[in-house]
Write a protein that holds these residues in place. Structure first.
Motif, PDB file in Angstrom:
ATOM      1  N   GLY A 174       0.823  -1.095   0.022  1.00 52.93           N
ATOM      2  CA  GLY A 174      -0.019   0.002   0.079  1.00 52.93           C
ATOM      3  C   GLY A 174       0.844   1.300  -0.050  1.00 52.93           C
ATOM      4  N   THR A 175       0.395   2.032   0.865  1.00 50.65           N
ATOM      5  CA  THR A 175       1.229   3.340   0.821  1.00 50.65           C
ATOM      6  C   THR A 175       1.605   4.131   2.268  1.00 50.65           C
ATOM      7  N   VAL A 176       2.850   4.498   2.294  1.00 49.04           N
ATOM      8  CA  VAL A 176       3.033   5.285   3.478  1.00 49.04           C
ATOM      9  C   VAL A 176       2.175   6.739   3.629  1.00 49.04           C
ATOM     10  N   TYR A 177       2.020   7.491   2.514  1.00 47.57           N
ATOM     11  CA  TYR A 177       1.361   8.765   2.522  1.00 47.57           C
ATOM     12  C   TYR A 177       0.381   8.674   1.623  1.00 47.57           C
ATOM     13  N   SER A 178      -0.821   8.348   1.858  1.00 45.41           N
ATOM     14  CA  SER A 178      -1.917   8.237   0.802  1.00 45.41           C
ATOM     15  C   SER A 178      -2.249   9.484   0.321  1.00 45.41           C
ATOM     16  N   ARG A 179      -2.825   9.685  -0.840  1.00 48.00           N
ATOM     17  CA  ARG A 179      -3.233  11.090  -1.351  1.00 48.00           C
ATOM     18  C   ARG A 179      -4.187  11.831  -0.519  1.00 48.00           C
ATOM     19  N   TYR A 180      -4.791  10.861   0.276  1.00 52.72           N
ATOM     20  CA  TYR A 180      -5.835  11.674   0.973  1.00 52.72           C
ATOM     21  C   TYR A 180      -5.524  10.961   2.586  1.00 52.72           C
ATOM     22  N   LEU A 181      -5.724  11.650   3.566  1.00 46.08           N
ATOM     23  CA  LEU A 181      -5.489  11.062   4.841  1.00 46.08           C
ATOM     24  C   LEU A 181      -6.508   9.754   5.173  1.00 46.08           C
ATOM     25  N   ALA A 182      -5.863   8.636   5.295  1.00 46.33           N
ATOM     26  CA  ALA A 182      -7.009   7.237   5.564  1.00 46.33           C
ATOM     27  C   ALA A 182      -7.049   6.988   6.890  1.00 46.33           C
ATOM     28  N   VAL A 183      -6.451   7.465   7.530  1.00 48.81           N
ATOM     29  CA  VAL A 183      -6.503   6.967   9.072  1.00 48.81           C
ATOM     30  C   VAL A 183      -6.334   8.152  10.101  1.00 48.81           C
ATOM     31  N   ALA A 184      -6.830   8.326  11.189  1.00 52.82           N
ATOM     32  CA  ALA A 184      -6.647   9.274  12.059  1.00 52.82           C
ATOM     33  C   ALA A 184      -5.326   9.573  12.795  1.00 52.82           C
ATOM     34  N   GLN A 185      -4.681  10.468  12.808  1.00 52.20           N
ATOM     35  CA  GLN A 185      -3.417  10.899  13.394  1.00 52.20           C
ATOM     36  C   GLN A 185      -3.499  11.830  14.502  1.00 52.20           C
ATOM     37  N   PRO A 186      -2.684  11.634  15.601  1.00 50.77           N
ATOM     38  CA  PRO A 186      -1.846  10.294  16.079  1.00 50.77           C
ATOM     39  C   PRO A 186      -3.070   9.325  16.710  1.00 50.77           C
ATOM     40  N   THR A 187      -2.420   8.032  16.332  1.00 46.14           N
ATOM     41  CA  THR A 187      -3.128   6.896  16.865  1.00 46.14           C
ATOM     42  C   THR A 187      -2.470   5.733  17.263  1.00 46.14           C
ATOM     43  N   ALA A 188      -2.756   4.617  17.607  1.00 45.61           N
ATOM     44  CA  ALA A 188      -2.345   3.406  17.802  1.00 45.61           C
ATOM     45  C   ALA A 188      -1.118   3.596  19.047  1.00 45.61           C
ATOM     46  N   GLY A 189      -1.370   4.375  19.765  1.00 48.84           N
ATOM     47  CA  GLY A 189      -0.473   4.538  20.810  1.00 48.84           C
ATOM     48  C   GLY A 189       0.985   5.184  20.657  1.00 48.84           C
TER      49      GLY A 189
END
Length: 855
Positions: free
Chosen positions: A33-48
């Motif tokens: 997949g991708t490190v930087y998607s064209r549009y933000l795909a997941v909330a940031q910051p997250t996952a601890g």
């Protein structure tokens, strides 16, 4: 990928012994997949994840509906029962708490207003988080002067100070331009139409944009010096003519030809706003109404199109290059007079603080390249200076990118040298030029960093332009830093051989970085940003320069973004010093990314490794060329040797093409696999080794012709010509194979001669003795990879994969699979290891993916 069993053997070379029992770097691509998607795909910051900054800006995937609003809550209580920061009806997909957060675990959620809360998001605030606590927008609003002018002066009371600057060289340049503007005929809207038509629809579209842009350039390029010259001198001629121009621009259809180019639209907007602001007290009510109407229409158009889009997008190039800055200034000019201006400013303020520097990361650099960075300089300097002026918050001194980017200047746009070659239009950057000298001068004044002052000093040893010719930073320097002296800052800088910028995926190695005339430079790109906008499909590619001149360097020209030459050659991997599989290159996609796992350096050598294993596939372009591994090891051995060692693996028997491009004719000896080019004042020679026989091809033409149908001109005003001598060399394995390796050894300099190299090829191991160095590489793909180098004086030993290395009778090695370097320095031995280090963005995505997998 199957992990090979360790292979143990002993290599004896010169005075040192390398003992190896190694496993190769087998880190797979961090995830598909991708490190930087064209549009933000997941909330940031997250996952601890541990937040980089305190305070972090909360961002989430944006809804496309322009009328969407959001609610956010943030607390150290996962049930949000205790102290909770809560905001509702936020009109964009980002939230800055604007207050320092306590160390520890934090929980947050977002939602479309009135709907269900998102899943629980978590992050950590640690003592290592960089303090970056900006004030809320209300404080910014309170700092805006109630009177005018605001953009070019800090209210009417500041005008007497501005008048004292009239003898400055920058002021004199402004007045000369204002005098020229007085004599320039006022353009009409009709002059924004193209003068000719072509048979191609895409070319006609670009000609229309160019013509439209000329309107905006006229509006902005004449009114700005006129307004500035009036403030400097009080000469009414400048005021009267600026108002005449603004009256004409105000009549142009805001949805017409001046809107075809967004740059034109924005420059018309700012031209009107600057005249409105500078001469506010001189304008009658009819003029104010006439100017405000199109200002509001143009600014509102930008705001509506950006909200719930730009804040979540990897990059909107024109927005960040100029238009956000123009929009920000326009909002200040009419704040308090136009109700919408408060919302425009709030958005621009929050967007800048949330995303800047959008293409720079924390460790410095600019992934879009040395040419397009020039278009971002004013935005990156003026917006934070204005924030500081109104609030006291110093973003430039607080954010580490501003000081770290000085290293990017020194190592990727060196004094007296062409730039590194990465990104659109860098083929036109043959020296730092006035823009980079002016930018470094501003950095030196604002940061008091002696490296910036040293950069200016060293650049001026090669070129000494009048920095008042750089319009983008001229008024900032004149009005805000004129009294700052940098003469006492410049100092001799003991520079290291190299620098790596992992967040953006750039590295540069230099043999003599403090002396460009005798410097051998090799730069590599392997970027988590992938290929997008003005960055190209060039993961794991390198460019070589000597004495600041291009040698083995990427080729082609950016005619326009969609021109056949750009899409069919220039942006393609085939135009770069990289690798093709079955004739195919890397997709032009953010998903086709790379990264730099390793970097280390010593006194006499430097090393970097790039991983482009994920760079040959993309779901968004529906391409998958089957590459499973592409690791490139790059070494610079003082004073004149470069080693390139590639590990390649695919999911099918493949044809692998090793690419090399030159700025001079390439001579190739196909029987010995030797190649050479003679450049102005130096030679570049080399040899390629592979485990399999290769076929060679050589060309001096592009597969897709470059043609200046657009009529573009260079900085001297001459029509651009796309006929530089550029040569293209390709080595292709004759028998298809799933795995292969390439070893290339270059010698670059006035005395370079690969014929003097001694070599032995035994049991898949190549041993090459050249200059003061012995180089050994494992080419047998059935055995673990390795490159070892040692110098004849017995003071340096290095290995890419060894479990242990030995120098002066002592063994060194802490972790298997790390690159290792030992050096004898006077009375002691210096030992360093380079483990694989993930950029922050990849670490965050791994945490997110791991959390999702556990679900």
């Amino acid at each position: 990928m199957v992990r090979k069993q360790p292979t143990c053997f002993v290599l004896g070379i010169a005075a040192a012994v390398v003992m190896q029992c190694s496993t190769p770097h087998t880190t797979p691509p961090p995830y598909p997949g991708t490190v930087y998607s064209r549009y933000l795909a997941v909330a940031q910051p997250t996952a601890g994840i541990a937040a980089q900054f305190n305070v972090p800006v909360l961002r989430w995937p944006a809804e496309k509906e322009k009328t969407t609003y959001y609610d956010v809550r943030l607390s150290q209580d996962s049930l949000f029962r205790g102290h909770t920061i809560y905001r509702e009806q936020i009109p964009w997909a980002m939230f800055n708490p604007h207050q320092r957060l306590s160390d520890g675990q934090w929980y947050w959620q977002y939602r479309v207003s009135g709907k269900t809360w998102s899943a629980l998001q978590t992050f950590q605030i640690t003592p290592e988080a960089i303090p970056l606590v900006s004030p809320p927008i209300d404080r910014f609003f309170k700092g805006i002067p109630p009177d005018h002018p605001r953009l070019l002066a800090d209210g009417a009371a500041d005008i007497p100070r501005i008048r004292t600057l009239v003898a400055n060289g920058d002021a004199e340049a402004i007045i000369r331009e204002a005098e020229k503007a007085l004599k320039q005929p006022i353009m009409t809207e009709r002059e924004g139409l193209p003068k000719n038509r072509l048979n191609d629809a895409e070319q006609n579209r670009k000609l229309e944009q160019d013509a439209s842009k000329r309107l905006g350039d006229f509006a902005y390029g004449t009114t700005m010096p006129l307004c500035q010259a009036y403030l400097l001198t009080g000469d009414s001629r400048y005021r009267l003519h600026a108002i005449r121009i603004a009256r004409e621009v105000a009549t142009w259809d805001t949805q017409g030809v001046s809107k075809i180019s967004d740059f034109s639209d924005a420059r018309c907007m700012l031209a009107l706003a600057t005249v409105y602001d500078t001469f506010h007290t001189s304008l009658d009510s009819a003029d104010r109404v006439a100017l405000v109407g199109p200002i509001v229409e143009r600014a509102t158009g930008f705001y509506i199109s950006w909200r719930n889009d730009v804040e979540a997008k990897i990059l909107s190039g024109h927005v960040w290059q100029h238009i956000l800055h123009y929009f920000f200034q326009t909002g200040i000019a009419v704040y308090g007079k136009v109700p919408e201006a408060a919302q425009w400013l709030a958005y621009a303020y929050e967007l800048f603080l949330a995303r800047a520097p959008i293409l720079g990361g924390v460790d410095g650099g600019w992934i879009e390249g040395a040419s397009y960075f020039r278009m971002n300089m004013a935005t990156l300097i003026d917006i934070p200076l204005t924030i500081k002026q109104y609030t006291g918050f110093d973003f430039i001194s607080t954010h580490p990118w501003y000081t770290n980017t000085i290293d990017w200047l020194l190592y990727h746009v060196p004094p007296g040298s062409s730039a590194d070659g990465f990104g659109d239009n860098t083929e036109e950057v043959f020296s730092p030029g006035v823009a980079y000298i002016a930018y470094a001068d501003i950095l030196a004044r604002l940061t008091r960093d002696p490296r910036a002052a040293e950069y200016v000093k060293r650049c001026r040893q090669y070129e000494n332009p009048d920095i008042s010719a750089d319009k983008s930073l001229r008024w900032i320097r004149l009005s805000r830093t004129e009294e700052t002296d940098t003469a006492d800052l410049a100092t001799e800088n003991d520079m290291e051989m190299g620098k790596v910028f992992r967040e953006i995926g750039l590295a540069a190695l230099h043999s003599n970085p403090a002396n460009t005339d005798e410097n051998l430079m090799v730069a590599m790109r392997s970027s988590p940003f992938g290929s997008y906008g003005h960055f190209l499909s060039d993961q794991n590619s390198f460019n070589i320069l000597y004495g600041g001149k291009r040698a083995f360097f990427r080729t082609g020209y950016k005619v326009t973004m969609k021109d056949p030459h750009r899409t069919g050659w220039y942006q393609h991997t085939k135009s770069n010093n990289s690798v093709l599989i079955d004739g195919a290159g890397q997709p032009y996609s953010v998903e086709a990314y790379g990264w730099i796992p390793r970097f280390l350096q010593g006194e006499d050598m430097a090393y970097v490794m790039g991983d482009a294993s994920a760079a040959y596939s993309s779901n968004e372009t529906n391409e998958d060329h089957g590459v499973k591994k592409f690791y490139r090891h790059l070494l610079l051995l003082k004073p004149d040797i470069i080693v390139v060692y590639d590990e390649l693996e695919s999911d099918h028997p493949a044809s692998w093409s090793w690419l090399l491009h030159s700025m001079a004719r390439i001579h190739i000896d196909t029987t010995s696999n030797r190649f050479s080019s003679h450049f102005d004042g130096f030679n570049g020679v080399g040899k390629l080794w592979t485990p399999d026989a290769v076929s060679w091809s050589l060309a001096d033409t592009f597969e897709v012709r470059a043609e200046n149908w657009r009529g573009s001109r260079n900085e001297s005003g001459e029509l651009k010509r796309y006929d530089d001598e550029q040569w293209h060399l390709k080595a292709i394995n004759r028998s298809k194979t799933r795995t292969t390796r390439f070893l290339a050894v270059f010698q670059i300099g006035p005395a370079a001669a690969i014929e003097s190299a001694e070599e032995v090829y035994r049991d898949g191991v190549v041993t090459v003795s050249l200059g003061d160095w012995d180089i050994q590489a494992q080419l047998d793909t059935a055995l673990s990879p390795n490159v070892s180098v040692m110098n004849h004086s017995g003071t340096t030993v290095f290995s890419t994969h060894a479990k242990q290395i030995s120098l002066a009778g002592k063994n060194f090695g802490q972790h298997e699979g790390h690159a290792k370097l030992a050096e004898k320095l006077n009375s002691h031995i210096r030992y360093v290891e380079a483990p694989d280090e993930l950029p922050h963005a990849i670490r965050q995505r791994l945490l997110v993916d791991g959390k999702n997998d556990r679900k």
